[in-house]
Scaffold this active site. Structure first.
Site, mmCIF file in Angstrom:
data_model
loop_
_atom_site.group_PDB
_atom_site.id
_atom_site.type_symbol
_atom_site.label_atom_id
_atom_site.label_comp_id
_atom_site.label_asym_id
_atom_site.label_seq_id
_atom_site.Cartn_x
_atom_site.Cartn_y
_atom_site.Cartn_z
ATOM 1 N N PRO A 238 0.758 -1.185 -0.060
ATOM 2 C CA PRO A 238 -0.013 -0.056 -0.169
ATOM 3 C C PRO A 238 0.915 1.338 -0.061
ATOM 4 O O PRO A 238 1.606 1.601 1.103
ATOM 5 C CB PRO A 238 -0.842 -0.106 1.220
ATOM 6 C CG PRO A 238 -0.094 -0.817 2.130
ATOM 7 C CD PRO A 238 0.908 -1.843 1.409
ATOM 8 N N ASP A 414 5.716 2.258 2.082
ATOM 9 C CA ASP A 414 4.729 1.175 2.408
ATOM 10 C C ASP A 414 4.179 1.449 3.660
ATOM 11 O O ASP A 414 4.905 1.294 4.518
ATOM 12 C CB ASP A 414 5.764 -0.162 2.514
ATOM 13 C CG ASP A 414 4.800 -1.348 2.423
ATOM 14 O OD1 ASP A 414 3.550 -1.279 2.861
ATOM 15 O OD2 ASP A 414 5.142 -2.560 2.023
ATOM 16 N N HIS A 415 3.115 1.789 3.569
ATOM 17 C CA HIS A 415 1.985 2.089 4.782
ATOM 18 C C HIS A 415 1.846 0.944 5.787
ATOM 19 O O HIS A 415 1.598 1.177 6.931
ATOM 20 C CB HIS A 415 0.677 2.615 4.396
ATOM 21 C CG HIS A 415 0.420 3.945 5.354
ATOM 22 N ND1 HIS A 415 0.741 4.070 6.530
ATOM 23 C CD2 HIS A 415 -0.084 5.232 4.977
ATOM 24 C CE1 HIS A 415 0.150 5.155 7.102
ATOM 25 N NE2 HIS A 415 -0.216 5.727 5.983
ATOM 26 N N ARG A 416 2.065 -0.437 5.290
ATOM 27 C CA ARG A 416 2.061 -1.462 6.395
ATOM 28 C C ARG A 416 3.244 -1.418 7.325
ATOM 29 O O ARG A 416 3.314 -2.088 8.391
ATOM 30 C CB ARG A 416 2.300 -2.690 5.667
ATOM 31 C CG ARG A 416 1.111 -3.300 4.773
ATOM 32 C CD ARG A 416 1.255 -4.434 3.825
ATOM 33 N NE ARG A 416 2.630 -4.118 2.995
ATOM 34 C CZ ARG A 416 3.203 -5.047 2.326
ATOM 35 N NH1 ARG A 416 2.565 -6.362 2.253
ATOM 36 N NH2 ARG A 416 4.377 -5.080 1.570
ATOM 37 N N VAL A 418 5.640 1.618 7.565
ATOM 38 C CA VAL A 418 6.078 2.872 8.085
ATOM 39 C C VAL A 418 4.585 3.833 8.166
ATOM 40 O O VAL A 418 3.841 3.863 7.262
ATOM 41 C CB VAL A 418 6.778 3.853 6.945
ATOM 42 C CG1 VAL A 418 7.228 5.034 7.320
ATOM 43 C CG2 VAL A 418 7.966 2.796 6.541
#
Length: 444
Positions: A238, A414-416, A418
């Protein structure tokens, strides 16, 4: 030692080695020898192109070349015979070397089973952008040599039949339509089976001739691998992006001073070099951006080292070589390392090991006159930073308007792995260093 005219000889076949990284085929780029030439053990006899790099092929024998079984431009499966040699008969096993680093190879010349691999080691991704600079040997992970022996007095055994010549997209189309390429007559150059040949086999009208109005370009090698990696990255991680515009006049002034100094007289320094150093400093304070997502374990893997990647536009497509353990290098060593790997990538002599294992990437879209963008993550990495063009423009400076050197930084993450806060603080630190290099003193 080559065979003499009176000495008995035997024929040896050289099969395309397994070059590692799960690759199952390579394209013959060129031959450096011809039929009748005498070669020595480990003499470079040709070049092949994989999805990673152009690789030199050393001769597995000392002897005379009697046949070249594949032509430049031909895609050959790993394990297929590509050359034959006449060597002295009765050579002991010690004279039949395994080339260092080469992996095992199937005895049959057919296509081997593809090795399992993760996108963390796939070919590079990132925005289509060039960077500054690079010099690494084209060392690869070559392959063991499997030779078949035929006594000179007997007729040579015919090499195993090769699969019909075609491109990967055409082979996939044939598989999807249930067409056996072995029974299809190739209408392309030198019998190449085309898309229209496959469609004609199932009764589908071929595509109309487009003449000079369009050109179809087969996607293979680096471009094919990059496309697959981009799709995988875009749909598995994501992405989120942030932007920061910075007055980098002090950094550009520092760059000019360093270039004029004797200490850096023989080193290629660019804005990318100083941006790379700023990223390395900022990562010490924000290590969450130097990590990857382990899908199987559902864990975040945080690196305690930085293999800093640099997206480079090359004649073969986009490559992302990386500088190993960049965090321990001084500015001078870092500049030389960046120049080395990027130049090697552009010249087609980069080692596959230098194209894998990256932990975070920088891409310079400013060389194209672009200010900002949303770069796609290199697979297996948590962040990528894009540098825009350094523009001289009106800017608020000490309560007034002045012409300043201004740069926009674009960060995708990567929002998973960070959070927005972590990404924002990292980006702010990079910007603070580039806006005032003296800020490094407060961060280390």
């Amino acid at each position: 030692m080559t065979a003499t005219a009176d000495a008995p000889t035997q024929t040896r076949q050289f099969r395309l080695p397994d070059l590692g990284e799960g690759l199952t085929e390579s394209e013959i780029v060129s031959w450096r020898v011809g039929v009748g030439d005498t070669v020595q053990l480990n003499q470079v006899i040709g070049e092949v192109e994989t999805a990673k790099a152009v690789v030199e092929l050393p001769s597995p024998f000392t002897g005379r070349v009697t046949a070249l079984l594949a032509e430049p431009g031909q895609v050959v499966a790993v394990g297929a015979p590509i050359a034959e040699f006449e060597v002295a008969a009765g050579a002991s096993a010690k004279r039949e070397p395994n080339l260092v680093g080469y992996g095992a190879m199937p005895e049959a010349a057919g296509r081997p089973a593809r090795k399992a691999r993760s996108w963390a080691t796939a070919a590079p991704a990132a925005m289509h952008a060039a960077t500054e600079p690079a010099a690494v040997n084209a060392a690869t992970e070559p392959a063991a040599v499997h030779a078949t022996t035929v006594p000179a007095a007997e007729p040579a055994t015919a090499p195993p039949a090769e699969r019909p010549r075609s491109t990967p997209p055409v082979r996939k189309l044939a598989k999807d339509l249930g067409v056996d390429l072995a029974v299809v007559h190739g209408s392309g150059p030198k019998g190449l089976v085309t898309r229209d040949d496959v469609l004609a086999e199932v009764g589908t009208p071929p595509s109309p001739e487009a003449g000079d109005r369009e050109t179809r370009i087969p996607v293979q090698g680096v471009r094919k691998q990059t496309a697959a990696a981009m799709v995988a990255s875009a749909f598995t991680a994501p992405h989120a992006s942030e932007f920061l515009t910075v007055d980098v006049t002090p950094t550009m002034e520092l760059l000019a001073k360093l270039k004029a100094s004797k200490a850096f007289a023989d080193v290629r320094l660019t804005p990318m070099t100083l941006a790379a150093k700023a990223v390395l400093v900022a990562l010490r304070r924000h290590p969450s951006l130097n990590a990857r997502w382990d899908e199987k374990a559902q864990e975040i893997v945080q690196y305690h080292y930085v293999n800093l990647g640099f997206a480079a536009a090359t004649p073969r497509g986009l490559l992302v070589p990386n500088v190993k353990d960049a965090e321990v290098l001084g500015l001078r060593e870092l500049a030389a390392a960046i120049a080395g790997v990027v130049d090697a990538a552009r010249e087609g002599r980069i080692a596959p090991s230098d194209l894998t294992g990256g932990t975070i990437t920088i891409t310079n879209i400013g060389v194209f006159g672009v200010d900002a963008g949303t770069p796609i993550l290199n697979p297996g990495e948590a962040a990528i930073l894009a540098m825009g063009q350094v523009r001289r423009m009106p800017w608020e400076y000490r309560g007034d308007i002045a012409l300043r050197e201004v740069l926009t930084l674009s960060l995708s993450f990567d929002h998973r792995i960070v959070d927005g806060e972590q990404a924002s603080r990292f980006l702010a630190d990079v910007g603070a260093i580039l806006g005032d290099p003296g800020m490094v003193m407060t961060m280390v």
